[in-house]
Design an enzyme around this catalytic site. Structure first.
Site, PDB file in Angstrom:
ATOM      1  N   MET A  99      30.841  18.936   6.229  1.00 47.02           N
ATOM      2  CA  MET A  99      30.743  18.260   7.523  1.00 47.02           C
ATOM      3  C   MET A  99      29.732  17.131   7.522  1.00 47.02           C
ATOM      4  O   MET A  99      29.869  16.177   8.275  1.00 47.02           O
ATOM      5  CB  MET A  99      30.358  19.272   8.606  1.00 47.02           C
ATOM      6  CG  MET A  99      31.337  20.412   8.768  1.00 47.02           C
ATOM      7  SD  MET A  99      30.714  21.675   9.895  1.00 47.02           S
ATOM      8  CE  MET A  99      30.706  20.782  11.438  1.00 47.02           C
ATOM      9  N   THR A 103      18.686  14.530   4.556  1.00 48.51           N
ATOM     10  CA  THR A 103      17.581  14.690   3.614  1.00 48.51           C
ATOM     11  C   THR A 103      17.279  16.165   3.355  1.00 48.51           C
ATOM     12  O   THR A 103      16.794  16.518   2.286  1.00 48.51           O
ATOM     13  CB  THR A 103      16.314  14.005   4.145  1.00 48.51           C
ATOM     14  OG1 THR A 103      16.030  14.512   5.446  1.00 48.51           O
ATOM     15  CG2 THR A 103      16.494  12.501   4.219  1.00 48.51           C
ATOM     16  N   GLN A 106      22.850  19.927   3.195  1.00 48.02           N
ATOM     17  CA  GLN A 106      24.203  19.624   3.646  1.00 48.02           C
ATOM     18  C   GLN A 106      24.676  20.660   4.656  1.00 48.02           C
ATOM     19  O   GLN A 106      24.120  21.751   4.751  1.00 48.02           O
ATOM     20  CB  GLN A 106      25.173  19.543   2.467  1.00 48.02           C
ATOM     21  CG  GLN A 106      24.818  20.352   1.307  1.00 48.02           C
ATOM     22  CD  GLN A 106      25.536  20.005   0.010  1.00 48.02           C
ATOM     23  OE1 GLN A 106      26.359  19.112  -0.099  1.00 48.02           O
ATOM     24  NE2 GLN A 106      25.209  20.758  -1.004  1.00 48.02           N
ATOM     25  N   ASP A 218      12.821  14.761  18.074  1.00 48.64           N
ATOM     26  CA  ASP A 218      13.841  13.943  17.401  1.00 48.64           C
ATOM     27  C   ASP A 218      15.122  13.879  18.214  1.00 48.64           C
ATOM     28  O   ASP A 218      16.223  14.060  17.695  1.00 48.64           O
ATOM     29  CB  ASP A 218      14.122  14.486  15.999  1.00 48.64           C
ATOM     30  CG  ASP A 218      14.824  13.448  15.104  1.00 48.64           C
ATOM     31  OD1 ASP A 218      14.774  12.241  15.438  1.00 48.64           O
ATOM     32  OD2 ASP A 218      15.421  13.834  14.087  1.00 48.64           O
TER      33      ASP A 218
END
Length: 432
Positions: A99, A103, A106, A218
């Site tokens: 998908m 960094t 996955q 974030d």
């Protein structure tokens, strides 16, 4: 292996926004072309959600052992887990599709044999600092899940395990991110009533985290996921006078406005160190750039930037440089307060002339940089270019969320009481 996307959007447009690095995209799962079934919904073309990956997985992976462990392989040079489609993780999760990648590692779409549920598994790189960060994220996720009754605000953790030196975090499977939706929709903005629904849910999620003394740090469209991948295709009224043969002058809207927050790898507790740089560049608050320290208000600045982007289709501050970023802020919002400039740390004081005025345009790195700043309109004008009704309320809300001084910036629960959300306006049909 060639596949098509469920409810796939046009793929021809490249990413128009500059990026520091490719970001993780939580996308829609692949499906054979025959499974995408058009239907009629409220007089519009409605693209249905396709058949579950569980139903069609045997088409791709027939003959694969159901629960057999894959052969041992070395990680790649960056510490990523090396896998093959159809293999299992921990004798329970069958790998269906990759998908995204970031960094940290996955994300794979998998089938949970025990629950028959599609899940997203984040496989963290086998590097000590990323493993440590993953364990902190698990702690945050479990804390959120404990208090998020009904699991409406944040992505739900299903499980976690350590597999061949990789921390694996199992999440519920959601739809595409708001950024992916914008990108694959040729950066056509969302209607204001849909932005209102997104904004309300986003602020509720932020308020929920802040009540738990957690700061996301974030927030961005990439980290806000639609719960469903289904969408409707509607005419784009800006282009109605032009030909519509190839469908270019239609735009897609989510069928359901439900969203959830993801990616708590950078989330911090209130009592932790708040001196380092946080947030992805486009959504970074001025106190972070100036080295003044940060706290809950940095999340609200990000929310303000996100709302502008959802209304316009483009990031508000498209830059990678601190000085240019500050110049863009001043162009859109007016001059920085003197008391904040005076307290800037030694890394940031170089951006100012004699410690007072921003060193702009004298300090610009190029003419292109100067043009990027000068082309920006004031906040009021920018909103009015893209919003018809509710523009006044939205401008006032954004002015509260984008206040330079974090002490004066609107708080999440205060923002939820703003007239932009509470005024009794007629809702459009696609806002729910």
């Amino acid at each position: 292996m060639g596949t098509e996307w469920i409810n796939g959007f046009p793929q021809s447009n490249m990413d128009k926004r500059p990026r520091k690095r490719p970001r993780l995209t939580w996308d829609m799962p692949p499906v054979p072309p025959s499974k995408v079934l058009p239907a009629i919904y409220c007089g519009q073309e409605y693209v249905t959600g396709a058949v579950s990956s569980y139903a069609y997985s045997s088409l791709y992976y027939k003959g694969m052992p159901r629960n057999g462990s894959p052969p041992w392989r070395n990680d790649d040079k960056d510490g990523h887990y090396v896998f093959a489609i159809g293999e299992t993780l921990n004798r329970r999760y069958r790998i269906l599709n990759k998908m995204g990648e970031g960094t940290f590692g996955q994300v794979l779409e998998c089938l949970d044999y025990e629950t028959k549920e599609l899940v997203a598994i984040k496989i963290v790189r086998s590097i000590h600092k990323y493993r440590e960060a993953a364990m902190i994220e698990i702690d945050v996720l479990q804390r959120l899940a404990k208090h998020d009754v009904g699991g409406r605000r944040c992505v739900q953790i299903r499980n976690w395990f350590d597999y061949r030196n990789h921390i694996c975090i199992v999440f519920e499977k959601l739809g595409p991110s708001l950024y992916d939706f914008l990108r694959k929709n040729s950066y056509r903005s969302f209607p204001i009533d849909l932005v209102r629904e997104f904004g309300r849910q986003l602020l509720e999620s932020v308020a929920f985290m802040h009540d738990l003394r957690l700061i996301h740090t974030d927030l961005k469209p990439e980290n806000i996921l639609l719960v469903s991948s289904d969408y409707v295709k509607v005419p784009d009224y800006k282009f109605l006078a032009r030909p519509t043969k190839d469908g270019t002058y239609f735009k897609n809207l989510p069928k359901c406005s439900a969203i959830k927050l993801i990616d708590f790898g950078s989330t911090t507790f209130e009592h932790q160190d708040h001196s380092y740089v946080v947030s992805t560049r486009h959504y970074r608050a001025p106190e972070v750039i100036l080295g003044l320290g940060w706290n809950y208000p940095c999340d609200l600045w990000s929310v303000g930037c996100i709302l502008v982007e959802l209304c316009s289709g483009e990031a508000l501050f498209q830059t990678h440089e601190n000085l240019e970023h500050l110049a863009m802020m001043e162009r859109v919002l007016g001059p920085l307060p003197h008391h904040m400039v005076a307290r800037a740390n030694h890394h940031a004081e170089k951006y100012f002339r004699r410690g007072a005025r921003l060193d702009w345009p004298e300090g610009a790195t190029s003419r292109d940089s100067m043009r990027a700043v000068w082309k920006l309109p004031r906040l009021q004008n920018l909103v009015m270019q893209h919003v018809d009704h509710s523009a006044g309320d939205l401008i006032d809300l954004l002015q509260g969320l984008l206040r330079y001084d974090p002490a004066e910036r609107m708080k999440a629960r205060e923002a939820l009481r703003h007239p932009f959300f509470t005024r009794d306006l007629r809702r459009c049909g696609n806002s729910s």
